[in-house]
Scaffold this motif. Structure first.
Motif, PDB file in Angstrom:
ATOM      1  N   ASP A 146       0.811  -1.217   0.000  1.00 56.93           N
ATOM      2  CA  ASP A 146       0.000   0.000   0.000  1.00 56.93           C
ATOM      3  C   ASP A 146       0.844   1.267   0.000  1.00 56.93           C
ATOM      4  O   ASP A 146       0.328   2.362  -0.166  1.00 56.93           O
ATOM      5  CB  ASP A 146      -0.916   0.020   1.240  1.00 56.93           C
ATOM      6  N   GLU A 147       2.146   1.134   0.220  1.00 56.36           N
ATOM      7  CA  GLU A 147       2.993   2.316   0.318  1.00 56.36           C
ATOM      8  C   GLU A 147       3.338   2.875  -1.054  1.00 56.36           C
ATOM      9  O   GLU A 147       3.256   2.203  -2.076  1.00 56.36           O
ATOM     10  CB  GLU A 147       4.293   1.973   1.080  1.00 56.36           C
ATOM     11  N   ASN A 148       3.724   4.127  -1.027  1.00 56.37           N
ATOM     12  CA  ASN A 148       4.132   4.817  -2.251  1.00 56.37           C
ATOM     13  C   ASN A 148       5.306   4.083  -2.880  1.00 56.37           C
ATOM     14  O   ASN A 148       6.275   3.761  -2.214  1.00 56.37           O
ATOM     15  CB  ASN A 148       4.537   6.252  -1.876  1.00 56.37           C
ATOM     16  N   ARG A 149       5.194   3.838  -4.198  1.00 55.48           N
ATOM     17  CA  ARG A 149       6.228   3.080  -4.865  1.00 55.48           C
ATOM     18  C   ARG A 149       7.211   3.990  -5.601  1.00 55.48           C
ATOM     19  O   ARG A 149       7.651   3.674  -6.692  1.00 55.48           O
ATOM     20  CB  ARG A 149       5.606   2.081  -5.835  1.00 55.48           C
ATOM     21  N   LEU A 150       7.525   5.156  -5.017  1.00 56.43           N
ATOM     22  CA  LEU A 150       8.572   5.991  -5.591  1.00 56.43           C
ATOM     23  C   LEU A 150       9.916   5.272  -5.501  1.00 56.43           C
ATOM     24  O   LEU A 150      10.812   5.503  -6.301  1.00 56.43           O
ATOM     25  CB  LEU A 150       8.645   7.337  -4.862  1.00 56.43           C
ATOM     26  N   ILE A 151      10.042   4.421  -4.498  1.00 56.03           N
ATOM     27  CA  ILE A 151      11.232   3.578  -4.368  1.00 56.03           C
ATOM     28  C   ILE A 151      10.860   2.178  -4.827  1.00 56.03           C
ATOM     29  O   ILE A 151       9.964   1.541  -4.258  1.00 56.03           O
ATOM     30  CB  ILE A 151      11.759   3.566  -2.927  1.00 56.03           C
ATOM     31  N   GLN A 152      11.534   1.715  -5.860  1.00 55.86           N
ATOM     32  CA  GLN A 152      11.230   0.415  -6.433  1.00 55.86           C
ATOM     33  C   GLN A 152      11.628  -0.710  -5.471  1.00 55.86           C
ATOM     34  O   GLN A 152      12.526  -0.563  -4.644  1.00 55.86           O
ATOM     35  CB  GLN A 152      11.978   0.242  -7.764  1.00 55.86           C
ATOM     36  N   LYS A 153      10.930  -1.830  -5.603  1.00 54.54           N
ATOM     37  CA  LYS A 153      11.218  -2.962  -4.712  1.00 54.54           C
ATOM     38  C   LYS A 153      12.668  -3.413  -4.792  1.00 54.54           C
ATOM     39  O   LYS A 153      13.305  -3.705  -3.784  1.00 54.54           O
ATOM     40  CB  LYS A 153      10.294  -4.136  -5.055  1.00 54.54           C
ATOM     41  N   GLU A 154      13.204  -3.436  -6.011  1.00 59.54           N
ATOM     42  CA  GLU A 154      14.580  -3.914  -6.165  1.00 59.54           C
ATOM     43  C   GLU A 154      15.605  -2.930  -5.609  1.00 59.54           C
ATOM     44  O   GLU A 154      16.767  -3.279  -5.429  1.00 59.54           O
ATOM     45  CB  GLU A 154      14.883  -4.200  -7.639  1.00 59.54           C
ATOM     46  N   THR A 155      15.171  -1.701  -5.342  1.00 54.47           N
ATOM     47  CA  THR A 155      16.096  -0.697  -4.809  1.00 54.47           C
ATOM     48  C   THR A 155      16.122  -0.707  -3.292  1.00 54.47           C
ATOM     49  O   THR A 155      17.050  -0.176  -2.678  1.00 54.47           O
ATOM     50  CB  THR A 155      15.710   0.713  -5.313  1.00 54.47           C
ATOM     51  N   PHE A 156      15.108  -1.291  -2.659  1.00 53.55           N
ATOM     52  CA  PHE A 156      15.035  -1.278  -1.204  1.00 53.55           C
ATOM     53  C   PHE A 156      16.263  -1.906  -0.568  1.00 53.55           C
ATOM     54  O   PHE A 156      16.721  -1.478   0.500  1.00 53.55           O
ATOM     55  CB  PHE A 156      13.778  -2.006  -0.725  1.00 53.55           C
ATOM     56  N   ASN A 157      16.810  -2.934  -1.195  1.00 57.31           N
ATOM     57  CA  ASN A 157      17.987  -3.599  -0.623  1.00 57.31           C
ATOM     58  C   ASN A 157      19.160  -2.639  -0.476  1.00 57.31           C
ATOM     59  O   ASN A 157      19.968  -2.760   0.450  1.00 57.31           O
ATOM     60  CB  ASN A 157      18.394  -4.794  -1.490  1.00 57.31           C
ATOM     61  N   PHE A 158      19.276  -1.682  -1.394  1.00 62.47           N
ATOM     62  CA  PHE A 158      20.349  -0.701  -1.286  1.00 62.47           C
ATOM     63  C   PHE A 158      20.133   0.223  -0.086  1.00 62.47           C
ATOM     64  O   PHE A 158      21.086   0.567   0.616  1.00 62.47           O
ATOM     65  CB  PHE A 158      20.443   0.126  -2.575  1.00 62.47           C
TER      66      PHE A 158
END
Length: 357
Positions: free
Chosen positions: A244-256
């Motif tokens: 439900d959160e804003n996807r300005l940050i892509q899932k694959e970028t969260f690890n960084f």
């Protein structure tokens, strides 16, 4: 005790647009990168007149602003990108602590960039703010600096994966570059702490204690700057799997960003270790001071112990009684002086055998 410079800023209302930082001589300049995997276009002397013509919303856009003195420029940027006045006020007010704030289609992040001052033990502070929108990253710096030079070169030369990613990955790189300054500052503090520890072993100069307190202030300031950064990065870490959160940050970028959170924990551990080292230096200083005081007291006590029996003898023969046979002895003076001399020698030998000095 020395105060942290940036906290002296005048307190403002939440929506008052006024720059409160120390770099008031810096002129406002803008630089724009428009890039994707195939191409990059750089606008070095970018102006507000080109806001409508230079941005390409089918690609990634990074607008970097140096200098926050031009309030009209900041207002124009805010109006063009539909930014809330509260965000603009937070960008200009450098007394604000590090924070992460989400609004509709906007992610706001500000951070303190810390570097050691060149000619003093103080820490140089600069606030850097980021606005992340779909396809757009805007960074606000108080002055022109070299924090992001290597990232610009990676964009120009297509080094690494930055041009194959969205602007959220660029935000990660910029935050990582700022966090590297924390490592530089902490390493500088560690070098000076090591010097202080060596100085405490050589003597108990009061100037050393003053320097210890200054560096303790620096470490506390570093800790206060990193803790809210850690909390903000932890928040990003917790929303990784929240659909439900804003996807300005892509899932694959969260690890960084999780790596950045880990870095913040490492920085705090280093600071705790350095504060323990400073505490040890402080304790050693006071221990050395106590040891020297004990040495002085021991010396004075030994001298007093030697003179106590001599004072007694002198006091006895200082009495004005007529029936003191030694007073009329021809060599009485020399005999008493000899006894006193032998007594001194005997006491010194006794103290030496007992290893009292």
């Amino acid at each position: 005790m020395r105060k942290i410079k940036y906290k002296k800023g005048r307190k403002l209302q939440h929506i008052t647009l006024e720059y409160t930082g120390a770099h008031k001589e810096s002129e406002s300049e803008m630089q724009l990168f428009v890039y994707d995997d195939n191409d990059v276009v750089e606008y070095e002397k970018f102006t507000v007149l080109a806001l409508n013509s230079c941005f390409d919303y089918t690609k990634n856009n990074w607008l970097n602003i140096h200098g926050l003195n031009d309030i009209n420029l900041i207002k124009t940027i805010g109006t063009h990108f539909k930014l809330d006045d509260f965000l603009l006020a937070d960008i200009l007010n450098t007394t604000k602590r590090t924070k992460l704030e989400e609004q509709q289609n906007v992610l706001f992040f500000n951070i303190k960039s810390l570097l050691p001052s060149e000619y003093s033990d103080n820490i140089s502070v600069e606030q850097i703010s980021f606005i992340l929108k779909e396809g757009i990253l805007i960074s606000f710096q108080e002055k022109r600096s070299d924090f992001f030079t290597h990232i610009r070169e990676r964009l120009r030369t297509h080094a690494g994966i930055v041009r194959t990613k969205k602007v959220d990955y660029l935000l990660y790189l910029l935050l990582d570059a700022v966090m590297e300054n924390f490592y530089i500052t902490i390493e500088n503090e560690e070098d000076k702490i090591e010097e202080l520890i060596n100085l405490t072993k050589k003597g108990a100069n009061p100037v050393i204690l003053e320097k210890i307190e200054n560096h303790r202030d620096n470490l506390n300031f570093l800790k206060r700057s990193i803790v809210p950064l850690r909390d903000s990065l932890y928040y990003l870490k917790t929303i990784k799997d929240d659909e439900d959160e804003n996807r300005l940050i892509q899932k694959e970028t969260f690890n960084f960003f999780i790596r950045l959170h880990q870095k913040s924990l490492e920085l705090l551990e280093q600071i705790e270790s350095d504060m323990s080292a400073l505490e040890s230096a402080s304790n050693f200083y006071f221990s050395e001071q106590s040891r020297k005081m004990n040495e002085i007291m021991k010396t004075l006590t030994i001298i007093s112990a030697i003179f106590i029996p001599l004072t007694f003898i002198v006091g006895v023969y200082g009495m004005n009684f007529e029936n003191m046979p030694e007073l009329k002895t021809e060599n009485g003076y020399f005999v008493v002086m000899g006894i006193m001399f032998l007594l001194v020698i005997a006491l010194i030998v006794y103290f030496k055998k007992r290893r009292w000095f």
